[in-house]
Write a protein that holds these residues in place. Structure first.
Motif, short mmCIF file in Angstrom:
data_model
loop_
_atom_site.label_atom_id
_atom_site.label_comp_id
_atom_site.label_asym_id
_atom_site.label_seq_id
_atom_site.Cartn_x
_atom_site.Cartn_y
_atom_site.Cartn_z
N ARG A 181 9.21 1.45 -0.63
CA ARG A 181 9.15 0.52 -1.75
C ARG A 181 7.69 0.29 -2.09
O ARG A 181 6.89 -0.04 -1.21
CB ARG A 181 9.82 -0.80 -1.39
CG ARG A 181 9.77 -1.84 -2.51
CD ARG A 181 10.30 -3.17 -2.02
NE ARG A 181 11.71 -3.09 -1.70
CZ ARG A 181 12.37 -4.03 -1.01
NH1 ARG A 181 11.71 -5.09 -0.55
NH2 ARG A 181 13.66 -3.89 -0.75
N GLN A 182 7.35 0.47 -3.35
CA GLN A 182 5.96 0.32 -3.76
C GLN A 182 5.79 -0.90 -4.66
O GLN A 182 6.66 -1.21 -5.47
CB GLN A 182 5.48 1.58 -4.50
CG GLN A 182 5.41 2.81 -3.61
CD GLN A 182 4.80 3.99 -4.32
OE1 GLN A 182 4.83 4.08 -5.54
NE2 GLN A 182 4.22 4.92 -3.56
N ARG A 183 4.67 -1.57 -4.50
CA ARG A 183 4.32 -2.69 -5.36
C ARG A 183 2.81 -2.74 -5.53
O ARG A 183 2.06 -2.24 -4.69
CB ARG A 183 4.83 -4.01 -4.79
CG ARG A 183 4.21 -4.43 -3.48
CD ARG A 183 4.87 -5.69 -2.93
NE ARG A 183 4.28 -6.12 -1.67
CZ ARG A 183 3.27 -6.98 -1.58
NH1 ARG A 183 2.74 -7.50 -2.68
NH2 ARG A 183 2.78 -7.32 -0.40
N LYS A 184 2.39 -3.35 -6.63
CA LYS A 184 0.96 -3.46 -6.91
C LYS A 184 0.43 -4.80 -6.44
O LYS A 184 1.07 -5.83 -6.62
CB LYS A 184 0.70 -3.28 -8.40
CG LYS A 184 0.82 -1.85 -8.89
CD LYS A 184 0.38 -1.73 -10.34
CE LYS A 184 0.43 -0.29 -10.80
NZ LYS A 184 -0.02 -0.15 -12.22
N LYS A 185 -0.74 -4.78 -5.84
CA LYS A 185 -1.41 -6.00 -5.41
C LYS A 185 -2.91 -5.82 -5.57
O LYS A 185 -3.51 -4.97 -4.91
CB LYS A 185 -1.06 -6.32 -3.95
CG LYS A 185 -1.63 -7.66 -3.47
CD LYS A 185 -1.20 -7.96 -2.04
CE LYS A 185 -1.74 -9.31 -1.58
NZ LYS A 185 -1.35 -9.60 -0.18
N VAL A 195 -1.85 -0.04 -4.89
CA VAL A 195 -0.43 0.23 -4.70
C VAL A 195 -0.13 0.16 -3.20
O VAL A 195 -0.72 0.90 -2.40
CB VAL A 195 -0.03 1.61 -5.25
CG1 VAL A 195 1.44 1.89 -4.96
CG2 VAL A 195 -0.29 1.67 -6.75
N SER A 240 2.66 0.46 -0.21
CA SER A 240 3.96 1.05 0.13
C SER A 240 4.52 0.42 1.39
O SER A 240 3.79 0.19 2.36
CB SER A 240 3.84 2.57 0.33
OG SER A 240 3.51 3.21 -0.87
#
Length: 224
Positions: free
Chosen positions: A143-147, A151, A153
């Protein structure tokens, strides 16, 4: 003072409103119903309510929960009648009860029960074999998200996130999937992630619908 726990539905066009909008909508409904809710103290008093885990946009549910603290006791049947008189048919109180449980709804909720219908000509036995792999061995995905422009993972194993999966052919080109997700306050697997794993495995489908059936406690019983 007393606390009421309620089970409610979220269907039709209301499946597209956000979790935050649901919170506001129910709090406004409590006011409109003339229910004497308790508020926090301070400069900006807030109604004392608590809710379950957010429901993904586009997902219908007949098993959502909230609690509200009241300044005076009320019979659950009267609470249901008053609330439903000011709420649309797409969001109705299904059950209510006096609650003395000190834990939050999120803490009590250990499993989420879903019913997923997919339009496909896939072989149901092969799909169940894949489900067995998910449950017994585990299928890993990321699952990837931006912070902060980065990016991030996160590795997720289905074996740690799913309790039960079963597919059944209900009619030609239609398969019904019963799924029981393990829910954690730190994060859980999403239904759309399950559907992507199914599709990536080669089980193509043209259409799907998702209904959350209920939230279950550690004994796998509905919260209400």
């Amino acid at each position: 003072m007393c606390k009421i726990i309620s089970k409610y539905s979220k269907t039709g066009y209301l499946k597209y409103i956000s979790h935050l909008d649901v919170l506001r909508f129910i709090q406004r409904s409590i006011k409109r119903a003339g229910i004497n809710a308790k508020y926090s103290e301070g400069f900006n008093p807030q109604m004392k309510t608590s809710f379950g885990f957010p429901l993904s946009l586009g997902t219908e549910s007949i098993g959502e929960y909230f609690e509200v603290e009241l300044n005076e006791p009320i019979e659950p049947e009267l609470f249901i009648k008053k609330m439903n008189s000011v709420m649309p048919k797409e969001m109705q109180i299904l059950k209510a009860s006096i609650s003395d449980n000190p834990d939050s709804i999120m803490k009590r909720c250990r499993y989420a029960q879903y019913l997923i219908n997919i339009e496909t000509d896939a072989d149901v036995d092969e799909l169940n074999n894949y489900f067995k792999e998910m449950l017994d061995v585990g299928v890993v995905y990321f699952r990837q998200r931006k912070k902060k422009n980065k990016v991030i993972s996160k590795e997720i194993n289905t074996k740690e996130m799913l309790k039960y999966l079963n597919a059944e052919k209900t009619k030609e080109n239609n398969i019904r999937i019963e799924a029981l997700f393990i829910t954690e306050e730190t994060g859980s697997m999403r239904v759309d992630e399950l559907l992507k794993l199914i599709e990536d495995k080669g089980f193509a489908f043209d259409y799907y619908s998702i209904t959350k059936i209920d939230a279950l406690d550690e004994e796998m019983k509905p919260l209400l």
